[in-house]
Write an enzyme that holds these catalytic residues in place. Structure first.
Site, short mmCIF file in Angstrom:
data_model
loop_
_atom_site.label_atom_id
_atom_site.label_comp_id
_atom_site.label_asym_id
_atom_site.label_seq_id
_atom_site.Cartn_x
_atom_site.Cartn_y
_atom_site.Cartn_z
N TYR A 35 -2.69 12.92 6.00
CA TYR A 35 -3.40 13.93 5.22
C TYR A 35 -4.89 13.86 5.50
O TYR A 35 -5.39 12.90 6.12
CB TYR A 35 -3.12 13.75 3.73
CG TYR A 35 -3.88 12.60 3.10
CD1 TYR A 35 -5.02 12.84 2.32
CD2 TYR A 35 -3.48 11.28 3.26
CE1 TYR A 35 -5.72 11.79 1.74
CE2 TYR A 35 -4.17 10.23 2.69
CZ TYR A 35 -5.30 10.50 1.93
OH TYR A 35 -6.00 9.46 1.36
N LYS A 149 -4.71 7.69 8.24
CA LYS A 149 -4.83 8.25 6.88
C LYS A 149 -3.46 8.75 6.45
O LYS A 149 -3.16 9.95 6.43
CB LYS A 149 -5.88 9.37 6.85
CG LYS A 149 -6.41 9.69 5.47
CD LYS A 149 -7.64 10.56 5.55
CE LYS A 149 -8.14 10.97 4.17
NZ LYS A 149 -8.67 9.84 3.39
N GLU A 181 -12.94 -2.40 2.07
CA GLU A 181 -13.45 -1.10 1.61
C GLU A 181 -13.06 -0.95 0.15
O GLU A 181 -12.71 -1.93 -0.51
CB GLU A 181 -12.90 0.03 2.49
CG GLU A 181 -11.38 0.05 2.62
CD GLU A 181 -10.89 1.10 3.61
OE1 GLU A 181 -11.60 2.11 3.81
OE2 GLU A 181 -9.78 0.93 4.15
N LEU A 205 -10.25 2.54 6.80
CA LEU A 205 -10.31 3.92 7.19
C LEU A 205 -11.66 4.21 7.82
O LEU A 205 -12.70 3.84 7.27
CB LEU A 205 -10.11 4.84 5.98
CG LEU A 205 -10.13 6.33 6.29
CD1 LEU A 205 -8.91 6.73 7.13
CD2 LEU A 205 -10.19 7.15 5.02
#
Length: 295
Positions: A35, A149, A181, A205
């Site tokens: 996505y 993702k 993260e 990411l």
């Protein structure tokens, strides 16, 4: 936040209440898909090409064919805004799955991917960005390929929910003390005028806003160092901030109840916020009624 009436699919546009998929859909049953979330300011995309490129990288990594050529998808996404007459701040969510087929772990043969993209109103969190938010420290228990993702977000959801239940905006994730993260954003530490963040490896990411922040730092002469920092470094930081397409450049002023920079956004964070606004062509600021996670 309202959803606009028209949705883009792999075939054409339709009304959002007409979009249906079989219950044997691999995104639903396996999380077998990827996505993107793309920011819109005053009816215009920000970092559209970067998001589309990442969608194709993610799809390629899990062996799904995107049912559009890149330029065709970009054109269709622009038409999506036109059909919905988008002139305000918003976001587009788009999702690609391996398709609908009888449930089996192995890839189905001769099945077309499912794709949809829709627009949702999304005002800027200006007050949050001005005042800063709080965060908690949380174990990073995700899989090792976070550069994809993918739809498999349960660990992120649980971490974000824990943060919310503790009155915070975000969860800063770490593996054995090394900060990676956040649950839905990249995170940065500022010390002695230098910006530190985890290297863009497979276990984080590669954020589109992260890439722009790196460029902002280069343009502004701010050292941007891709070097992982430790949980214990956070309380010694001059500033902490996070970035994402929906949070932009967001100051973190409290971590696990301890104040960062006297609970005020720092000067480098503010400089990068200004660079972001200029780069995105933002001219109108909209604010929410309250700031969560700063109590």
């Amino acid at each position: 936040m309202s959803v606009k009436p028209f949705v883009l699919t792999e075939n054409d546009f339709c009304k959002n209440d007409e979009l249906t998929y079989p219950f044997e859909e691999r995104g639903l049953q396996f999380g077998d898909g990827v996505y993107e979330v793309i920011r819109i300011y005053e009816g215009h995309y920000y970092l559209l090409n970067e998001h589309v490129d990442r969608l194709y990288r993610s799809a390629d990594a899990i062996k799904i064919n995107v049912p559009f050529k890149k330029q065709q998808l970009i054109e269709q996404l622009h038409k999506l805004l036109e059909k919905n007459q988008v002139a305000e701040d918003a976001k587009v969510y788009l999702q690609l799955t391996r398709g609908s087929a009888a449930r089996d772990h192995t890839f189905p043969v001769g099945v077309d991917p499912n794709f949809y993209a829709y627009v949702q109103d999304f005002p800027r969190k200006r007050e949050w960005m001005d005042q800063g938010v709080s965060a908690i420290i949380h174990d990073d228990v995700r899989w090792d390929l976070c550069y994809i993702k993918s739809l498999n977000l349960l660990p992120n959801v649980l971490a974000k929910q824990t943060a919310m239940e503790e009155g915070s905006f975000e969860a800063i994730l770490h593996k054995n003390g090394t900060v990676t993260e956040c649950s839905s954003s990249n995170v940065y530490l500022v010390k002695n005028g230098h910006v530190y963040t985890h290297p863009a490896k497979e276990n984080i990411l590669h954020g589109c806003v992260r890439m722009r922040v790196e460029q902002f730092c280069k343009d502004l002469g701010i050292p941007f160092i891709e070097e992982a920092f430790q949980v214990e470094d956070i309380q010694l930081a001059d500033e902490i901030f996070l970035t994402s397409s929906t949070a932009e450049v967001m100051p973190i002023v409290k971590v696990d109840g301890k104040l960062i920079n006297g609970a005020k956004p720092g000067p480098i964070t503010q400089t990068l916020q200004q660079a972001y606004e200029q780069d995105a062509g933002i001219t109108v600021n909209s604010v929410p009624n309250s700031v969560p996670g700063t109590n």
